[in-house]
Design an enzyme around this catalytic site. Structure first.
Site, PDB file in Angstrom:
ATOM      1  N   HIS A  80     140.874 -32.801  18.397  1.00  0.00           N
ATOM      2  CA  HIS A  80     142.183 -33.445  18.193  1.00  0.00           C
ATOM      3  C   HIS A  80     143.302 -32.406  18.073  1.00  0.00           C
ATOM      4  O   HIS A  80     144.263 -32.594  17.326  1.00  0.00           O
ATOM      5  CB  HIS A  80     142.178 -34.326  16.941  1.00  0.00           C
ATOM      6  CG  HIS A  80     141.211 -35.467  17.008  1.00  0.00           C
ATOM      7  ND1 HIS A  80     141.556 -36.711  17.452  1.00  0.00           N
ATOM      8  CD2 HIS A  80     139.896 -35.544  16.686  1.00  0.00           C
ATOM      9  CE1 HIS A  80     140.508 -37.519  17.396  1.00  0.00           C
ATOM     10  NE2 HIS A  80     139.478 -36.832  16.942  1.00  0.00           N
ATOM     11  N   ASN A 153     140.429 -43.841  15.455  1.00  0.00           N
ATOM     12  CA  ASN A 153     140.541 -43.591  16.891  1.00  0.00           C
ATOM     13  C   ASN A 153     141.043 -44.853  17.584  1.00  0.00           C
ATOM     14  O   ASN A 153     141.139 -45.908  16.956  1.00  0.00           O
ATOM     15  CB  ASN A 153     139.173 -43.227  17.485  1.00  0.00           C
ATOM     16  CG  ASN A 153     138.801 -41.759  17.251  1.00  0.00           C
ATOM     17  OD1 ASN A 153     139.659 -40.926  16.957  1.00  0.00           O
ATOM     18  ND2 ASN A 153     137.528 -41.459  17.380  1.00  0.00           N
TER      19      ASN A 153
HETATM   20 FE1  HDE Z   1     137.114 -36.324  13.167  1.00  0.00          FE
HETATM   21  N1  HDE Z   1     137.583 -34.387  12.701  1.00  0.00           N
HETATM   22  N2  HDE Z   1     135.175 -35.897  12.841  1.00  0.00           N
HETATM   23  N3  HDE Z   1     136.577 -38.183  13.781  1.00  0.00           N
HETATM   24  N4  HDE Z   1     139.005 -36.737  13.540  1.00  0.00           N
HETATM   25  C1  HDE Z   1     138.815 -33.860  12.746  1.00  0.00           C
HETATM   26  O1  HDE Z   1     139.769 -32.496  11.092  1.00  0.00           O
HETATM   27  C2  HDE Z   1     134.696 -34.820  12.190  1.00  0.00           C
HETATM   28  C3  HDE Z   1     135.321 -38.698  13.817  1.00  0.00           C
HETATM   29  C4  HDE Z   1     139.535 -37.955  13.849  1.00  0.00           C
HETATM   30  O2  HDE Z   1     145.602 -36.004  13.704  1.00  0.00           O
HETATM   31  C5  HDE Z   1     138.866 -32.483  12.174  1.00  0.00           C
HETATM   32  O3  HDE Z   1     141.873 -31.825  10.612  1.00  0.00           O
HETATM   33  C6  HDE Z   1     133.281 -34.933  11.991  1.00  0.00           C
HETATM   34  C7  HDE Z   1     135.355 -40.125  13.960  1.00  0.00           C
HETATM   35  C8  HDE Z   1     140.959 -37.835  14.072  1.00  0.00           C
HETATM   36  O4  HDE Z   1     145.022 -34.308  12.454  1.00  0.00           O
HETATM   37  C9  HDE Z   1     137.432 -32.255  11.682  1.00  0.00           C
HETATM   38  C10 HDE Z   1     132.915 -36.119  12.559  1.00  0.00           C
HETATM   39  C11 HDE Z   1     136.688 -40.449  14.021  1.00  0.00           C
HETATM   40  C12 HDE Z   1     141.253 -36.493  13.854  1.00  0.00           C
HETATM   41  C13 HDE Z   1     136.753 -33.530  12.093  1.00  0.00           C
HETATM   42  C14 HDE Z   1     134.109 -36.721  13.087  1.00  0.00           C
HETATM   43  C15 HDE Z   1     137.433 -39.226  13.913  1.00  0.00           C
HETATM   44  C16 HDE Z   1     140.014 -35.836  13.518  1.00  0.00           C
HETATM   45  C17 HDE Z   1     139.419 -31.438  13.089  1.00  0.00           C
HETATM   46  C18 HDE Z   1     131.530 -36.712  12.678  1.00  0.00           C
HETATM   47  C19 HDE Z   1     137.300 -41.837  14.210  1.00  0.00           C
HETATM   48  C20 HDE Z   1     142.605 -35.818  13.991  1.00  0.00           C
HETATM   49  C21 HDE Z   1     140.794 -31.098  12.569  1.00  0.00           C
HETATM   50  C22 HDE Z   1     130.882 -36.903  11.444  1.00  0.00           C
HETATM   51  C23 HDE Z   1     137.055 -42.696  13.082  1.00  0.00           C
HETATM   52  C24 HDE Z   1     143.442 -36.013  12.766  1.00  0.00           C
HETATM   53  C25 HDE Z   1     140.914 -31.828  11.341  1.00  0.00           C
HETATM   54  C26 HDE Z   1     144.808 -35.384  12.980  1.00  0.00           C
HETATM   55  C27 HDE Z   1     139.916 -34.491  13.192  1.00  0.00           C
HETATM   56  C28 HDE Z   1     135.463 -33.750  11.818  1.00  0.00           C
HETATM   57  C29 HDE Z   1     134.087 -37.955  13.792  1.00  0.00           C
HETATM   58  C30 HDE Z   1     138.865 -39.219  13.964  1.00  0.00           C
HETATM   59  C31 HDE Z   1     136.747 -31.008  12.207  1.00  0.00           C
HETATM   60  C32 HDE Z   1     132.405 -33.901  11.310  1.00  0.00           C
HETATM   61  C33 HDE Z   1     134.146 -41.075  14.006  1.00  0.00           C
HETATM   62  C34 HDE Z   1     141.925 -38.938  14.461  1.00  0.00           C
HETATM   63  O5  HDE Z   1     137.376 -32.112  10.296  1.00  0.00           O
END
Ligand code: HDE
Length: 691
Positions: A80, A153
């Site tokens: 993202h 999402n």
């Molecule tokens: Fe994320 N995800 N994610 N994700 N995610 C990040 O956090 C992570 C997942 C989502 O506009 C990171 O600040 C793991 C699902 C959005 O700043 C990080 C897993 C969904 C955004 C991270 C998921 C999301 C992130 C990277 C699996 C939808 C951007 C930078 C367990 C519900 C937020 C940050 C923004 C961002 C980890 C899966 C949505 C690395 C470990 C499912 C919208 O922490």
């Protein structure tokens, strides 16, 4: 020597003039200073031992400026990374007091400030806005009881069931590690290799191959919290909840060829769209809706709601709209706000709690961890965009870039030396008390997570035929970019479980001689009644609101015809932009106007519908002009409405435009507006071969 003196003098003179102009426009300038507040007298020349050098180390103004610049970038988000954001507010319209104590969900009519960030997942911060990808939809609510981050999402399910697979998924989708490409694209071997070996990803793959992954605008996307959360009350009751955002402008996507061409036309298409909408006062709005259900109801679902690869069909648990979000202010500074905003699904106020979804559980750890790296200090919560807007007190102290100056000698608890130290409160956050005798500790995947294909099938079979065709074609496109034959075949094998006809279409599209075997599966897909709520086309609003109509004009165009279309399109809620081979245009009758875009840099992909209004001479000239022919051909190929006057006919002919309901005479303004409110899906088989 004299000459050099003169040069310096010249620069200062220029600066003086610029200053004067600026001062007229903005008033008095504050003095330029170093970070220490020392006023700077010369921001053009470094300190030299002699006029021709060398530069002196003593020059603290130069060194401070360069050092700060050298450190301007921070690590971008691992996923993202590319995002656009805006401020706004959320207003509750329907209280959930029967389910939760959270004030944000019970105080009807209260406006809570929000900051929402939309993003792509795979590409770097400098990548384009319009690849085929999932879009992030993250909202920070600055509630009276602390920040609530709904980090969702635009797709309601996810690729994997367990957080431990996330690094593998992301490694597979990002550019391949040896070659450093492709940027922001799923169409490559490592992604599809991973997918072919992870049957649980099939449902999300159906969504990612659908037009949801190529949205027309952030303003026209749905958003989903994905996981089940809990709403809890202080009396101990707890109810499961799924959160949904519904765009007031209706959903709309691009067609794939358009998305590809948008990448070249405008890297920032979605960012610019959001910016321009907000700046022009067309504030994007979404309804927030919930699906509420109990533990007992959940047990009756034919899937496990704790499995993030599953959704709860609206036909099973209906949506209740509870409020509205409006985005009405673009950030003042991209870095300070959009880049530094730190979302975390673990940020919930009292009254909201988590479910045991193993993907959510992993996320509760990951986001705080990633912010520590990105923002470099445990005090990132003090950055204005991250700071709560309610009072905040605790005994955490010190650390890099500590901005607060806490007074007093007590920085621990319990304590008795000071009367004003923070204390626990009965109304504070409490986890739901949940009894479980689900079984034994272990690295196991629950048997209830084993059905990987039923909902993939449900999604595919719920689509309109046009959308199914787009999905099959997207799969063919993606797999055609995969160089390893056994990977292509393994994916087609997986598709046989989803829908045998889809598998056959993709196999045909790839030119496979034989349909690959389906891999063994523990649970065969079940047929379920289709859920039309999962479509885009069936649910599109016939509207021009928030859309943009482009009018191609040139010297000799008819002013009245332009005005008629402009007026009608505006009345229908659209923005109107004029495009011309040269920005300066002289209309028939001699009026001079300025176009909004030059033809060479403003292809029709950036519009939702087009009108071509040309004098006879210009029409014939532009029929030989590639950019003009492409303008019309692409509008036709992207299934958009086209209005054209007599002078434009030569160009339409050169562009191969055929007659249909979406191609109308310029005088038939109402017909054009009606056709512009949708896409001409019937035209598609005439303009491209699809799978
Ligand atoms: Fe994320 N995800 N994610 N994700 N995610 C990040 O956090 C992570 C997942 C989502 O506009 C990171 O600040 C793991 C699902 C959005 O700043 C990080 C897993 C969904 C955004 C991270 C998921 C999301 C992130 C990277 C699996 C939808 C951007 C930078 C367990 C519900 C937020 C940050 C923004 C961002 C980890 C899966 C949505 C690395 C470990 C499912 C919208 O922490």
């Amino acid at each position: 020597m004299t000459q050099k003196k003169a040069l310096k003098h010249d620069t200062s003179t220029l600066r003086g003039e610029a200053d004067e102009l600026h001062e007229q426009a903005t008033g008095k300038h504050p003095p330029l200073t170093t970070n220490q507040g020392i006023p700077i007298s010369d921001n053009q020349n470094s300190l030299r031992a002699t006029p021709r050098g060398p530069t002196l180390l003593e020059d603290f103004v130069l060194r401070e400026k360069i050092t700060h610049f050298d450190h301007e970038r921070i690590p971008e988000r691992i996923v993202h990374a590319r995002g656009s954001a805006a401020h706004g507010h959320f207003e509750l319209t329907c209280s959930l007091a029967d389910y939760t104590d959270a004030r944000i969900l019970t105080e009807v009519g209260v406006k809570t400030p929000v900051f929402a960030r939309f993003s792509t997942v795979a590409g770097g911060a400098g990548s384009v806005d319009t690849p085929r990808d999932v879009r992030g939809f993250a909202v920070k609510f600055y509630t009276k009881e602390g920040n609530w981050d709904l980090v969702g999402n635009n797709i309601p399910v996810f690729f994997i069931q367990d957080a431990i697979k996330f690094p593998d998924l992301v490694h597979a989708v990002k550019m391949e590690p040896d070659r450093g490409f492709p940027q922001a694209a799923t169409a490559h071997d490592t992604f599809w290799d991973f997918v072919s070996l992870m049957p649980e990803s099939m449902h999300m793959i159906m969504w990612a191959m659908s037009d949801r992954a190529i949205p027309r605008s952030f303003r026209m996307m749905e958003g989903f919290g994905v996981h089940s959360f809990r709403l809890v009350r202080s009396d101990g009751t707890s109810t499961f909840v799924k959160f949904h955002w519904r765009p007031r402008l209706g959903m709309q996507s691009t067609v794939w060829d358009e998305a590809v061409k948008l990448q070249a036309a405008d890297n920032d298409f979605l960012r610019r769209d959001l910016f321009e909408a907000i700046e022009s006062g067309q504030h994007p709005e979404w309804d927030l809706a919930v699906q509420l259900f109990t533990e007992e109801e959940a047990q009756a679902f034919p899937f496990d709601h704790l499995d993030a690869t599953k959704l709860i069909p609206e036909e099973t648990v209906p949506l209740t709209v509870i409020g509205k979000m409006v985005l009405d202010r673009w950030p003042d500074n991209f870095f300070a706000e959009t880049e530094q905003v730190a979302f975390c699904p673990a940020n919930v106020p009292p009254g909201i709690d988590f479910s045991n979804d193993p993907l959510l559980q992993g996320r509760l750890f990951s986001y705080l961890d990633t912010q520590l790296l990105r923002l470099g200090s445990p005090n990132f919560n003090q950055i204005p965009v991250n700071a709560p807007k309610c009072p905040m007190h605790n005994l955490q102290r010190d650390g890099h870039t500590q901005m607060q100056v806490p007074a007093g000698r007590v920085n621990y608890e319990p304590s008795s030396l000071q009367k004003d130290t923070p204390r626990e409160v009965a109304s504070g956050f409490r986890s739901a008390s949940v009894h479980s005798d689900d079984g034994q500790k272990g690295r196991v995947r629950a048997a209830s997570f084993a059905d990987h294909y039923s909902q993939a099938r449900l999604f595919f079979r719920s689509q309109t035929p046009v959308e199914q065709t787009h999905m099959a074609s997207a799969l063919v496109f993606e797999l055609s970019k995969v160089g390893t034959p056994h990977v292509r075949e393994a994916v087609v094998g997986q598709l046989r479980h989803v829908d045998p006809e889809l598998a056959q279409r993709v196999a045909d599209g790839l030119g496979l001689k034989r349909l690959p075997d389906a891999p063994p599966t523990a649970v065969e897909a079940r047929d379920q009644p289709p859920s039309p709520a999962l479509q885009i086309i069936g649910r599109m609003k016939d509207t021009l609101e928030g859309r943009c109509v482009g009018i191609l004009v040139d010297d000799g165009s008819d002013a009245q015809a332009i005005e008629a279309i402009r007026k009608a399109a505006k009345a229908a809620g659209a923005t109107v932009k004029l495009v011309a081979p040269k920005i300066g245009v002289t209309l028939e009758g001699g009026d001079a106007i300025t176009a909004d875009g030059q033809l060479a840099g403003t292809p029709s992909v950036v519009f939702d519908a087009v009108a071509v209004l040309l004098g006879k001479e210009a029409g014939q000239r532009l029929a030989r002009e590639a950019a003009a022919v492409d303008f019309v051909r692409d509008a036709f190929g992207h299934l958009k409405a086209i209005a054209a006057d007599a002078g434009a006919q030569a160009l339409l002919e050169a562009a191969g435009v055929m007659e249909d309901a979406g191609v109308v005479q310029a005088e038939a303004v109402d017909d054009f507006i009606a056709a512009a409110k949708t896409r001409q899906w019937d035209r598609e088989p005439k303009v491209r071969t699809l799978a």
